[in-house]
Motif scaffolding. Structure first.
Motif, PDB file in Angstrom:
ATOM      1  N   ALA A  53      25.292  -9.939  55.157  1.00 55.72           N
ATOM      2  CA  ALA A  53      26.392 -10.157  54.224  1.00 55.72           C
ATOM      3  C   ALA A  53      27.138  -8.852  53.928  1.00 55.72           C
ATOM      4  N   PRO A  54      28.456  -8.918  53.764  1.00 54.10           N
ATOM      5  CA  PRO A  54      29.226  -7.719  53.416  1.00 54.10           C
ATOM      6  C   PRO A  54      28.875  -7.248  52.008  1.00 54.10           C
ATOM      7  N   THR A  55      28.992  -5.942  51.788  1.00 50.37           N
ATOM      8  CA  THR A  55      28.669  -5.380  50.475  1.00 50.37           C
ATOM      9  C   THR A  55      29.874  -5.359  49.548  1.00 50.37           C
ATOM     10  N   GLU A  56      31.073  -5.558  50.091  1.00 49.38           N
ATOM     11  CA  GLU A  56      32.283  -5.575  49.270  1.00 49.38           C
ATOM     12  C   GLU A  56      32.517  -6.970  48.707  1.00 49.38           C
ATOM     13  N   PRO A  57      33.135  -7.045  47.512  1.00 47.60           N
ATOM     14  CA  PRO A  57      33.449  -8.364  46.942  1.00 47.60           C
ATOM     15  C   PRO A  57      34.321  -9.184  47.879  1.00 47.60           C
ATOM     16  N   GLN A  58      34.024 -10.471  47.970  1.00 47.23           N
ATOM     17  CA  GLN A  58      34.754 -11.389  48.837  1.00 47.23           C
ATOM     18  C   GLN A  58      35.433 -12.456  47.975  1.00 47.23           C
ATOM     19  N   PRO A  59      36.519 -13.084  48.502  1.00 43.69           N
ATOM     20  CA  PRO A  59      37.099 -14.203  47.754  1.00 43.69           C
ATOM     21  C   PRO A  59      36.046 -15.280  47.514  1.00 43.69           C
ATOM     22  N   LYS A  84      31.358 -10.515  43.347  1.00 40.71           N
ATOM     23  CA  LYS A  84      30.464  -9.482  43.858  1.00 40.71           C
ATOM     24  C   LYS A  84      29.289 -10.126  44.590  1.00 40.71           C
ATOM     25  N   PRO A  85      28.707  -9.420  45.551  1.00 40.52           N
ATOM     26  CA  PRO A  85      27.532  -9.957  46.242  1.00 40.52           C
ATOM     27  C   PRO A  85      26.396 -10.222  45.249  1.00 40.52           C
ATOM     28  N   ILE A  86      25.619 -11.256  45.515  1.00 47.87           N
ATOM     29  CA  ILE A  86      24.486 -11.577  44.650  1.00 47.87           C
ATOM     30  C   ILE A  86      23.432 -10.480  44.798  1.00 47.87           C
TER      31      ILE A  86
END
Length: 226
Positions: A53-59, A84-86
């Motif tokens: 999973a990416p570490t940057e916030p995603q939509p 933000k990522p869980i």
């Protein structure tokens, strides 16, 4: 299988609760092996997803079980709010929820008498009105119950049998001690949709054409579990 009671069950809540409790006390090894085998694959898959999973916030990607009411989902979609990522600590709690789901399914199958059939983790397509952008188009119903009333006359009162639908959906939620206490006392006819439980059940019931039957919310106290 749950034995026939001395005093018949007057509510569906009492009946389903006793079925699950009896199944926990008298587990069927085959059902438990099946559910926990599927759980192991599910957990392994989720761990691999976390690793990639990416570490940057995603939509935010919206789904009926996102702990949001329909109004909240509409607002966040409009704003395209990133999430933000869980964190790892939260992921561990989520995986405990999956474990409690698996145990509940196994216990239910172990304790269910003839006349009760439950389909587990049923994949569905969401209604046509569900948002298409930043939203999942599919969902998963935890349980769909089917009842054969002729086989339940020794378990349920006539009044309950008269009101019992042939089919009803259920969603399983694991929660804290305080959340569980609130869940048991909440009047969902007048409120209690702050976590989106009613919205989710309504959406899934629409898909399954069971809106007139109502729906079941099965709460698990993570601290007990109860």
């Amino acid at each position: 299988m749950l034995p026939e009671p001395t005093n018949k069950y007057e509510t569906l809540e009492e009946f389903i609760t006793e079925v699950i409790a009896f199944g926990k006390e008298h587990p069927n090894p085959d059902f438990y092996a099946e559910q926990f085998g599927e759980l192991a694959n599910e957990l392994q898959f989720s761990i691999m997803q976390d690793a990639k999973a990416p570490t940057e916030p995603q939509p935010r990607i919206y789904r009926p079980s996102a702990n949001l009411s329909c109004q909240g989902i509409s607002h966040f979609i409009q704003e395209q709010t990133p999430v933000k990522p869980i964190p790892p600590s939260a992921r561990a709690v989520l995986r405990m929820g999956h474990t409690l789901h698996a145990e509940t399914y196994a216990a239910l199958k172990s304790g269910a008498p003839e006349g009760v059939r439950g389909l587990v983790e049923v994949g569905i397509d969401l209604p046509s009105w569900w948002p298409k952008e930043h939203a999942k188009s599919t969902g998963t119903i935890d349980l769909i119950f089917y009842f054969e009333k002729d086989l339940l006359t020794n378990y349920l009162t006539q009044e309950l049998l008269d009101s019992l639908p042939d089919k009803i959906i259920a969603d399983v939620k694991s929660t804290s001690f305080f959340g569980f206490k609130k869940m048991k006392t909440e009047d969902y006819n007048v409120g209690g949709n702050d976590f989106g439980y009613v919205s989710q059940l309504a959406i899934y019931s629409e898909v399954e054409n069971t809106l007139d039957s109502g729906a079941l919310l099965i709460g698990i106290n993570r601290n007990s579990p109860q």
